[in-house]
Write an enzyme that holds these catalytic residues in place. Sequence first.
Site, mmCIF file in Angstrom:
data_model
loop_
_atom_site.group_PDB
_atom_site.id
_atom_site.type_symbol
_atom_site.label_atom_id
_atom_site.label_comp_id
_atom_site.label_asym_id
_atom_site.label_seq_id
_atom_site.Cartn_x
_atom_site.Cartn_y
_atom_site.Cartn_z
ATOM 1 N N SER A 199 -4.346 -15.685 27.652
ATOM 2 C CA SER A 199 -5.176 -14.471 27.958
ATOM 3 C C SER A 199 -4.293 -13.387 27.540
ATOM 4 O O SER A 199 -4.915 -12.419 26.708
ATOM 5 C CB SER A 199 -5.692 -14.320 29.287
ATOM 6 O OG SER A 199 -6.666 -15.442 29.362
ATOM 7 N N HIS A 246 -4.066 -9.356 31.247
ATOM 8 C CA HIS A 246 -4.835 -8.620 30.247
ATOM 9 C C HIS A 246 -4.368 -7.423 30.027
ATOM 10 O O HIS A 246 -4.388 -7.004 28.805
ATOM 11 C CB HIS A 246 -6.392 -8.733 30.898
ATOM 12 C CG HIS A 246 -6.951 -9.916 30.979
ATOM 13 N ND1 HIS A 246 -8.193 -10.267 31.748
ATOM 14 C CD2 HIS A 246 -6.238 -11.383 30.909
ATOM 15 C CE1 HIS A 246 -8.625 -11.642 31.623
ATOM 16 N NE2 HIS A 246 -7.264 -12.296 31.327
#
Length: 300
Positions: A199, A246
């Site tokens: 991610s 993230h």
Amino acid sequence: MTTPEFADNRDNFCYRHPDRQSFVLCQRCLRTICPECQTQAAVGVICPECMAAERKNRTPAQKKAERRWGGRNTATATVRIGRPIVTYVLLAVTSFIGLLQLIPGVGDLITQQLLFAPRYLYPDLSLLPFEPWRLLTAVFAHGGFLHLALNMLALWMLGQSLEPMLGRVRFLSLYLISGLGGSVALAVLDPSGATVGASGAVFGLMAALLIIGRHIGANVTGILVILGINFVIGFVFQQNIAWQAHLGGVIVGALVAFILTRTRRREQRTLQIVLLAAVVVALLLIVAFLPPFLITTVYS
């Protein structure tokens, strides 16, 4: 074997090379074109005549952006650089590891060996061994099939656009440095946490596409909305989602993209390498000194 009816139908042959059989149509004029006449577009391929018309109709702002990018037309970049091999290799390796993780018994062992936890970086503060390579190995492991599928879909979609524009080495550098940035952000913001997944690297690719798209004069509203939605989801549904990774991926990916867009000329290649190396060194210094300081401050 080709039938007489097939051979008599000129729609089954390239309109510019009547002796070449093809089943591919130009997405603009819908005429048949052979591989030599195909130019990769955002969706499908277009013929040389449609490409010439598109170039002619570019706005002054688009022409200026293309010159700033180094004279490369992004619509024809895929043809010159070839297939996005790095994207395919990353997909294959990560998917293979992810599928192995689904095997009962074996999967847990693989996950344990590849996951990143900041505690593996500070043996003096934990009972775990010093294993700094986990900063990157976590990018290739995932927490389940859905996690793997979503990240690989995003990688495939983003890689199709970014790798032809950047080149294979730069694209791989962007991916890995963004993944490293995600791990570093987790270590700084949640020293007791752990994570797996691509991610951080994928968010870095999204941020890079936003920066590069803006640089070449493209409409980046769509990618900005997608990036924002995914980022908010990480905050709202925090369970099993490392929003810290993230955030780190976005920041580092944007920084790497900024460097790449400002050092595109051949004579700037050394400067580009130095700046990218400086980003990596800065991340390693941050993760080496800042989390231990925060941990000792909180628990002292």
